[in-house]
Design an enzyme around this catalytic site. Structure first.
Site, PDB file in Angstrom:
ATOM      1  N   GLU A 112       0.862  -1.187   0.000  1.00 45.04           N
ATOM      2  CA  GLU A 112       0.000   0.000   0.000  1.00 45.04           C
ATOM      3  C   GLU A 112       0.898   1.236   0.000  1.00 45.04           C
ATOM      4  O   GLU A 112       1.883   1.281   0.708  1.00 45.04           O
ATOM      5  CB  GLU A 112      -0.838  -0.051   1.287  1.00 45.04           C
TER       6      GLU A 112
ATOM      7  N   LEU B 266      -0.394   4.503   0.365  1.00 41.31           N
ATOM      8  CA  LEU B 266      -1.162   5.686   0.759  1.00 41.31           C
ATOM      9  C   LEU B 266      -0.364   6.593   1.679  1.00 41.31           C
ATOM     10  O   LEU B 266       0.472   6.144   2.457  1.00 41.31           O
ATOM     11  CB  LEU B 266      -2.490   5.301   1.409  1.00 41.31           C
TER      12      LEU B 266
ATOM     13  N   GLU C 117      -0.703   9.434   4.719  1.00 41.12           N
ATOM     14  CA  GLU C 117      -1.635   9.966   5.697  1.00 41.12           C
ATOM     15  C   GLU C 117      -2.005  11.380   5.257  1.00 41.12           C
ATOM     16  O   GLU C 117      -1.194  12.087   4.678  1.00 41.12           O
ATOM     17  CB  GLU C 117      -1.002   9.974   7.093  1.00 41.12           C
TER      18      GLU C 117
ATOM     19  N   LYS D 193       7.816  -1.751  -1.843  1.00 39.79           N
ATOM     20  CA  LYS D 193       7.367  -0.835  -0.797  1.00 39.79           C
ATOM     21  C   LYS D 193       8.537  -0.225  -0.026  1.00 39.79           C
ATOM     22  O   LYS D 193       8.629   0.991   0.148  1.00 39.79           O
ATOM     23  CB  LYS D 193       6.429  -1.583   0.154  1.00 39.79           C
TER      24      LYS D 193
ATOM     25  N   PHE E 122       8.993  16.301  -2.784  1.00 37.01           N
ATOM     26  CA  PHE E 122       9.844  15.716  -1.728  1.00 37.01           C
ATOM     27  C   PHE E 122      11.238  16.322  -1.698  1.00 37.01           C
ATOM     28  O   PHE E 122      12.197  15.697  -1.266  1.00 37.01           O
ATOM     29  CB  PHE E 122       9.876  14.182  -1.821  1.00 37.01           C
TER      30      PHE E 122
ATOM     31  N   ALA F 232      13.202  21.161   2.086  1.00 35.92           N
ATOM     32  CA  ALA F 232      14.140  21.080   3.211  1.00 35.92           C
ATOM     33  C   ALA F 232      13.471  21.643   4.454  1.00 35.92           C
ATOM     34  O   ALA F 232      12.620  22.523   4.369  1.00 35.92           O
ATOM     35  CB  ALA F 232      15.396  21.863   2.877  1.00 35.92           C
ATOM     36  N   GLY F 233      13.841  21.136   5.596  1.00 36.46           N
ATOM     37  CA  GLY F 233      13.252  21.615   6.837  1.00 36.46           C
ATOM     38  C   GLY F 233      13.714  20.771   8.000  1.00 36.46           C
ATOM     39  O   GLY F 233      14.891  20.385   8.060  1.00 36.46           O
TER      40      GLY F 233
ATOM     41  N   CYS G  36       6.128   5.667   9.316  1.00 35.09           N
ATOM     42  CA  CYS G  36       6.574   4.866   8.165  1.00 35.09           C
ATOM     43  C   CYS G  36       8.037   5.089   7.793  1.00 35.09           C
ATOM     44  O   CYS G  36       8.866   4.212   8.001  1.00 35.09           O
ATOM     45  CB  CYS G  36       5.676   5.133   6.971  1.00 35.09           C
TER      46      CYS G  36
HETATM   47  C1  UGA Z   1       4.838   7.662   3.520  1.00 38.71           C
HETATM   48  C2  UGA Z   1       4.922   7.526   1.990  1.00 38.71           C
HETATM   49  O1  UGA Z   1       4.949   8.819   1.404  1.00 38.71           O
HETATM   50  C3  UGA Z   1       3.728   6.742   1.457  1.00 38.71           C
HETATM   51  O2  UGA Z   1       3.840   6.558   0.064  1.00 38.71           O
HETATM   52  C4  UGA Z   1       3.684   5.379   2.149  1.00 38.71           C
HETATM   53  O3  UGA Z   1       2.590   4.606   1.735  1.00 38.71           O
HETATM   54  C5  UGA Z   1       3.584   5.592   3.651  1.00 38.71           C
HETATM   55  O4  UGA Z   1       4.723   6.366   4.104  1.00 38.71           O
HETATM   56  C6  UGA Z   1       3.571   4.258   4.325  1.00 38.71           C
HETATM   57  O5  UGA Z   1       4.587   3.577   4.293  1.00 38.71           O
HETATM   58  O6  UGA Z   1       2.522   3.839   4.793  1.00 38.71           O
HETATM   59  P1  UGA Z   1       3.468   9.260   5.170  1.00 38.71           P
HETATM   60  O7  UGA Z   1       4.211   8.610   6.282  1.00 38.71           O
HETATM   61  O8  UGA Z   1       2.000   9.458   5.293  1.00 38.71           O
HETATM   62  O9  UGA Z   1       3.678   8.449   3.803  1.00 38.71           O
HETATM   63  O10 UGA Z   1       4.119  10.694   4.981  1.00 38.71           O
HETATM   64  P2  UGA Z   1       4.910  11.486   3.852  1.00 38.71           P
HETATM   65  O11 UGA Z   1       3.984  12.347   3.113  1.00 38.71           O
HETATM   66  O12 UGA Z   1       5.791  10.584   3.084  1.00 38.71           O
HETATM   67  O13 UGA Z   1       5.828  12.417   4.768  1.00 38.71           O
HETATM   68  C7  UGA Z   1       6.790  11.850   5.649  1.00 38.71           C
HETATM   69  C8  UGA Z   1       7.575  12.903   6.363  1.00 38.71           C
HETATM   70  O14 UGA Z   1       8.451  13.574   5.452  1.00 38.71           O
HETATM   71  C9  UGA Z   1       6.745  14.007   7.028  1.00 38.71           C
HETATM   72  O15 UGA Z   1       7.273  14.245   8.320  1.00 38.71           O
HETATM   73  C10 UGA Z   1       6.936  15.190   6.114  1.00 38.71           C
HETATM   74  O16 UGA Z   1       6.799  16.410   6.785  1.00 38.71           O
HETATM   75  C11 UGA Z   1       8.358  14.964   5.631  1.00 38.71           C
HETATM   76  N1  UGA Z   1       8.688  15.612   4.343  1.00 38.71           N
HETATM   77  C12 UGA Z   1       8.006  15.277   3.204  1.00 38.71           C
HETATM   78  C13 UGA Z   1       9.716  16.551   4.270  1.00 38.71           C
HETATM   79  O17 UGA Z   1      10.370  16.861   5.298  1.00 38.71           O
HETATM   80  N2  UGA Z   1      10.034  17.123   3.073  1.00 38.71           N
HETATM   81  C14 UGA Z   1       9.368  16.813   1.932  1.00 38.71           C
HETATM   82  O18 UGA Z   1       9.725  17.368   0.881  1.00 38.71           O
HETATM   83  C15 UGA Z   1       8.331  15.865   2.004  1.00 38.71           C
END
Ligand code: UGA
Length: 437
Positions: free
Chosen positions: A148, A150, A152, A208, A253, A256-257, A264
């Site tokens: 999966e 997805l 959050e 995955k 993605f 930066a931050g 996950c």
């Molecule tokens: C992540 C993956 O993006 C999904 O594809 C995957 O299905 C999911 O894990 C899982 O394994 O179930 P998620 O944990 O919901 O999804 O969150 P993301 O949107 O990936 O963000 C993860 C973290 O990265 C957050 O803390 C976000 O703030 C950070 N982030 C994201 C950054 O610091 N910079 C970015 O450019 C993008």
């Protein structure tokens, strides 16, 4: 089709509701009575945009029910395993207790010809081991792995309109009889053009973990660039815009931050490294150790920058942290970088107030020692410094003039590089971004 979904957390609850939306007759099963009671009353046990409306809608059709009794799985043609695979305590590897327990509990209710479909994120090799368990039980039931992807905050649309479907089957053949069954489950997204790939079991499991590792690497790459930008006075946000225009790289993605958190990415890269070690391929993934280290360094960096921002001391400084969730549109605080920074600042003598539109209850359970305020204005009141750590829309939209009137000293650290620096500076703020001059 009759479908059972075992495990009703972020993945399973959404999956169950979405399968019912696609027209199937679904039962969601979980050992957690509170969760099942909430879901049965069409209430989402966690914050996920659109989920509660969807639960209400599909429950009215009578196609979705929930139970704590595994016997409810009896008679379903397809059984999805959606339980969690958290990081083991004190180790990098994934804890498979729930996956193993769910499979064992399901066995007595399986009938020949039914299929068991794993969706949980597992170390490669798990599916083959579970397939063996089914075989040994003499059930003539097939095991597939269907990872999966997805996110959050976008879970409902990601499940109803996935960008790809991956079916892992023993042998990896399109002709496998269970492929047709899964095609029926996903008939709607397939008809609307969602690509589907049939692979063998280990490839499906690896898809995955490889995807999440790539995403984590992308974030840590840009955060490493932010460190360099800080060293020379360059701007990482413009750097990301410019390199992102190369569509081989892509802008997504590359924000930066304060780095990645959640249930996950952090645990998945660690479990992947642990599994590679077991397979004698640890060298292939040593770079992920660096990805993890760059990510964790962001948190220390923010604590140091906050100290600088506050005149080189944190003692007694009133610091307001905007955002506790690991990302916006979620109330999930698992490995939240925002909360981990808030806790560090408090440990180092600051007086920290945390606010968040959705995640305060979860945050307070995790870090009861922090002070929480529901109202943004109360949280801002008399602050010596603001830290924007989770980029909820309402924080991005704060007016710098109105906000300045509430705080004690207009100083802000933009941990997600989402504010217009010149606008905030023009309103009298000392503004600091990460990797920005
Ligand atoms: C992540 C993956 O993006 C999904 O594809 C995957 O299905 C999911 O894990 C899982 O394994 O179930 P998620 O944990 O919901 O999804 O969150 P993301 O949107 O990936 O963000 C993860 C973290 O990265 C957050 O803390 C976000 O703030 C950070 N982030 C994201 C950054 O610091 N910079 C970015 O450019 C993008």
């Amino acid at each position: 089709m009759r479908i059972s979904v075992i495990g009703c957390g972020y993945l399973g609850a959404v999956h169950a509701a979405c399968m019912a939306k696609l027209g199937h007759e679904v039962v969601g099963i979980d050992v957690d009575e509170r969760k099942i009671a909430e879901l049965s009353a069409a209430r989402a046990p966690f914050f996920e945009p659109g989920l509660e409306e969807l639960l209400g809608e599909v429950q009215e059709t009578g196609r979705l029910s929930f139970s704590t009794d595994m016997a409810a799985a009896k008679g379903s043609a397809v059984h999805f395993i959606c339980v969690g695979t958290p990081q083991k305590k004190g180790e990098n590897g994934a804890d498979l207790t729930y996956v193993d327990a769910a499979t064992a509990a399901l066995l007595p209710y399986l009938s020949p010809g039914e299929i068991v479909v794993g969706k949980s994120t597992v170390p490669v090799g798990t599916a083959a081991r579970l397939a063996m368990t089914l075989e040994q039980a003499g059930l003539n039931a097939h095991l597939l792995w269907n990872p999966e992807f997805l996110r959050e905050g976008h879970a409902v649309s990601d499940t109803l309109h996935p960008d790809r479907l991956v079916y892992g089957v023993a042998g990896g053949s399109e002709e496998h009889e269970a492929v047709q069954v899964l095609d029926k489950v996903y008939a709607t997204p397939l008809e609307s053009g969602t690509p589907r790939l049939v692979t063998d079991l280990p490839t499906a499991e690896l898809v995955k973990t490889a995807a999440n590792s790539f995403l984590a690497t992308k974030i840590s790459f840009i955060n490493a660039m932010a460190e360099l930008c800080d060293a020379v006075g360059a701007d990482v946000t413009l750097l990301a815009d410019a390199i992102g225009m190369d569509d081989r790289i892509g802008r997504k993605f590359l924000n930066a931050g304060i780095g990645f958190g959640g249930g996950c990415l952090p645990k998945d890269i660690r479990a992947f490294m642990a599994r590679a070690g077991e397979l004698g391929a640890d060298q292939a993934l040593t770079f992920l150790r660096e990805v993890d280290a760059i990510n964790m360094r962001r948190r220390t960096r923010v604590v140091e920058l906050t100290r600088e921002l506050c005149g080189n001391t944190l003692l007694g400084k009133r610091i307001t942290v905007l955002g506790a969730a690991f990302k916006p549109e979620s109330d999930d605080v698992r490995d939240s970088p925002a909360l981990s920074i808030a806790a560090q600042l408090q440990l180092q003598g600051a007086v920290v107030t945390v606010t968040d539109p959705e995640a305060l209850a979860n945050a307070a359970r995790r870090f009861p020692e922090l002070h929480y305020e529901e109202s943004t204005n109360s949280a801002l009141n008399r602050a010596d410094a603001l830290l924007l750590l989770t980029e909820w829309r309402e924080y991005r939209d704060l007016d710098p003039y109105e906000t300045a009137a509430l705080v004690s000293t207009p100083r802000i650290l933009d941990g997600r590089n989402v504010l217009d620096a010149s606008k905030w500076r023009a309103a009298g703020w000392t503004y600091r971004g990460l990797g920005r001059p």
